[in-house]
Scaffold this motif. Structure first.
Motif, PDB file in Angstrom:
ATOM      1  N   LYS A  83       1.862  -0.939  -1.877  1.00  0.00           N
ATOM      2  CA  LYS A  83       0.719  -0.260  -1.240  1.00  0.00           C
ATOM      3  C   LYS A  83       1.198   0.548  -0.030  1.00  0.00           C
ATOM      4  O   LYS A  83       1.775  -0.015   0.897  1.00  0.00           O
ATOM      5  N   VAL A 101      -8.562  -4.827  -0.433  1.00  0.00           N
ATOM      6  CA  VAL A 101      -7.266  -5.380  -0.816  1.00  0.00           C
ATOM      7  C   VAL A 101      -7.322  -6.906  -0.866  1.00  0.00           C
ATOM      8  O   VAL A 101      -6.934  -7.523  -1.856  1.00  0.00           O
ATOM      9  N   ASP A 120       5.467   1.390   4.204  1.00  0.00           N
ATOM     10  CA  ASP A 120       5.155   1.749   2.827  1.00  0.00           C
ATOM     11  C   ASP A 120       5.694   0.658   1.912  1.00  0.00           C
ATOM     12  O   ASP A 120       6.897   0.357   1.928  1.00  0.00           O
ATOM     13  N   LEU A 146      -5.443  -2.154  -8.024  1.00  0.00           N
ATOM     14  CA  LEU A 146      -5.568  -3.573  -7.708  1.00  0.00           C
ATOM     15  C   LEU A 146      -6.988  -4.056  -7.976  1.00  0.00           C
ATOM     16  O   LEU A 146      -7.206  -5.128  -8.556  1.00  0.00           O
ATOM     17  N   ASN A 190      -3.371   5.487  -7.517  1.00  0.00           N
ATOM     18  CA  ASN A 190      -3.788   4.822  -6.284  1.00  0.00           C
ATOM     19  C   ASN A 190      -3.629   3.313  -6.476  1.00  0.00           C
ATOM     20  O   ASN A 190      -4.351   2.709  -7.281  1.00  0.00           O
ATOM     21  N   SER A 191      -2.717   2.712  -5.737  1.00  0.00           N
ATOM     22  CA  SER A 191      -2.406   1.297  -5.966  1.00  0.00           C
ATOM     23  C   SER A 191      -3.557   0.379  -5.561  1.00  0.00           C
ATOM     24  O   SER A 191      -3.765  -0.668  -6.178  1.00  0.00           O
ATOM     25  N   VAL A 192      -4.317   0.741  -4.528  1.00  0.00           N
ATOM     26  CA  VAL A 192      -5.428  -0.103  -4.092  1.00  0.00           C
ATOM     27  C   VAL A 192      -6.540  -0.095  -5.139  1.00  0.00           C
ATOM     28  O   VAL A 192      -7.103  -1.150  -5.480  1.00  0.00           O
ATOM     29  N   ILE A 245       2.520  -5.331  -5.596  1.00  0.00           N
ATOM     30  CA  ILE A 245       1.743  -4.100  -5.430  1.00  0.00           C
ATOM     31  C   ILE A 245       2.350  -3.305  -4.278  1.00  0.00           C
ATOM     32  O   ILE A 245       2.298  -3.734  -3.122  1.00  0.00           O
ATOM     33  N   THR A 257       0.743  -8.119  -2.229  1.00  0.00           N
ATOM     34  CA  THR A 257       1.035  -6.859  -1.548  1.00  0.00           C
ATOM     35  C   THR A 257       2.070  -7.049  -0.449  1.00  0.00           C
ATOM     36  O   THR A 257       2.529  -6.077   0.141  1.00  0.00           O
ATOM     37  N   GLU A 293       3.010   3.841  -6.824  1.00  0.00           N
ATOM     38  CA  GLU A 293       2.413   5.177  -6.908  1.00  0.00           C
ATOM     39  C   GLU A 293       3.458   6.226  -7.241  1.00  0.00           C
ATOM     40  O   GLU A 293       3.124   7.348  -7.599  1.00  0.00           O
TER      41      GLU A 293
END
Length: 464
Positions: free
Chosen positions: A45, A145, A51, A89, A84-86, A43, A31, A70
């Protein structure tokens, strides 16, 4: 991470692929674009300050072959778009873990507790890495995360995965427990850390108990017999717990002795065997962490002797966690200013007081304990009073958030200059440094946000 095509990752997380290269991810999952290496998946996030989508280009330049986003960005890199990237993950971590488990005998050990997670994790890594390839979190990668990032470091050669589970509110540990399905679970302690955020210690206990509630019938549960909140978790378990502690427990520590060079105790196993243990780590509270790790080792069928040798070789948990720094002029600084809760503050002060009984002058440099909410006033006041009761020779309190420590100490004893308050680190540095003489032992303790860890390094004359 194991090699995966971007299409396979998309199936695992439910995403939409924009890829003209049939991309294969062969590296790590990150991330932070600064950690990206060749073959990585980045990722993107969104964050409160920055951002991740703004760093997709930097990640590509560092070697990333794909980005999980996203929203699509204007960069020439394979992209996988999710809502939703989290959450994606987490789904990817669960998928990879399940895939590796299908072809290996990987064992997952989960550790939670208000205090001691990082130390116990490091002790477990020392023990388990002697037996087989072990993956454990770096620093405190223990949330929604950090935990998945750690999990995604496994491959087919990994024999042990240690997962540190930090509480971030109701449901947070349940989320990680369902993701990892631990074979062995350890609950260390329930304390006031983050209690201001959670609304009370009972809520904290309920969150920690989510790990216990999610275990399968075949899992091994290891609980701290010395902690009442942890003992109460037995009723929430599908399996009979194994207990560690200092009184009535299956795995028992006795004859605890603190020295300037570490902590000694006698380890007792359920089969009647006992063995002396000499920890390099400082503090009686480290005994419970070592007990937990040795109990895990036994539950996995590992050698008692090898496990003890491993924990004896661990020098400290992490930097700024009961880190003993010795100056050339004979001053010793204990830098423990990475985290602070009322429980860990008491444990550190008790360690300092015990060392003072060996003929050393003791000096406590204390800062704020963060995230205590409505409990903050009482907690800081009680720590100040404890300093007096423990006969600490000198107290320095730094920062408005910690001022009640100074006030509590002043009201507890008829001191004349033994407790001094400073608004800032810069204001305090010279008065503290100027009074130090050979033989002094200085404890520097606060939450990370108070930044006293850097003061501790400066007092110890550490060159970073």
């Amino acid at each position: 991470m194991i090699e995966l095509s971007l299409a396979e990752i998309a199936d695992a997380v439910g995403g939409e692929v924009r890829d003209t290269h049939s991309t294969l991810v062969t590296g790590s999952v990150e991330t932070d674009s600064r950690l990206v290496t060749a073959g990585a998946l980045f990722i993107a996030k969104p964050g409160d300050v920055t951002d991740g989508h703004e760093f997709v280009g930097a990640a590509k330049a560092a070697g990333a072959v794909a980005a999980l986003v996203e929203h699509y960005v204007d960069e020439d890199i394979a992209q996988l778009k999710v809502a939703n990237s989290v959450k994606a993950l987490g789904l990817l971590a669960e998928y990879v873990l399940n895939k590796v488990r299908q072809s290996t005998n990987l064992k997952v050990i989960a550790v939670t507790g208000s205090n001691g997670k990082t130390t116990t994790k490091n002790l477990l890594r020392a023990i388990l890495s002697q037996v087989g390839e072990t993956v454990s979190p770096i620093e405190s990668f223990n949330n929604e995360v950090g935990a998945p990032i750690s999990i995604l470091r496994i491959d087919e050669n990994t024999r042990f995965l240690v997962v540190e589970m930090g509480a971030a509110g109701p449901g947070s540990i349940r989320y990680l427990a369902r993701m990892t399905k631990p074979d062995v679970a350890v609950v260390l302690k329930v304390g006031l850390a983050h209690v201001g955020e959670f609304g009370g210690i009972e809520t904290t206990a309920a969150i920690k108990a989510e790990l216990v509630e999610e275990l399968s019938d075949s899992a091994c549960l290891i609980l701290n017999a010395d902690d009442g909140y942890v003992r109460d978790m037995e009723s929430k378990s599908k399996v009979k717990p194994i207990w560690f502690g200092t009184s009535k427990a299956d795995f028992l520590a006795s004859n605890i002795e603190l020295t300037e060079n570490g902590t000694n105790f006698e380890m007792h196993w359920p089969d009647g065997e006992s063995m002396p243990v000499t920890l390099q780590m400082l503090g009686e509270h480290q005994v419970m962490n070592a007990l937990a790790a040795l109990t895990v080792a036994d539950s996995l069928g590992l050698s008692k002797e090898a496990a003890v040798r491993a924990v004896e070789q661990v020098p400290l948990a992490e930097r700024w966690r009961m880190q003993v720094l010795r100056r050339a002029d004979g001053v010793t600084v204990i830098n423990d200013a990475y985290n602070a809760s009322p429980e860990s503050m008491r444990a550190a002060l008790q360690t300092l007081a015990q060392l003072g009984k060996t003929g050393h002058r003791t000096i406590a440099v204390l800062g704020e304990m963060a995230e205590l909410g409505e409990y903050s006033r009482e907690a800081h006041d009680s720590i100040g009073r404890l300093v007096v009761r423990l006969n600490i020779d000198q107290l320095f309190v730094i920062g408005q958030g910690a001022k009640l420590i100074h006030m509590g100490a002043s009201q507890e004893g008829s001191w004349d200059g033994e407790s001094r308050f400073f608004e800032s680190i810069d204001e305090a540095f010279e008065p503290v440094r100027g009074m130090l003489v050979s033989g002094d032992i200085v404890l520097v303790k606060s939450s990370k946000s108070a930044n006293l860890r850097h003061l501790g390094d400066d007092l110890a004359e550490v060159k970073v």
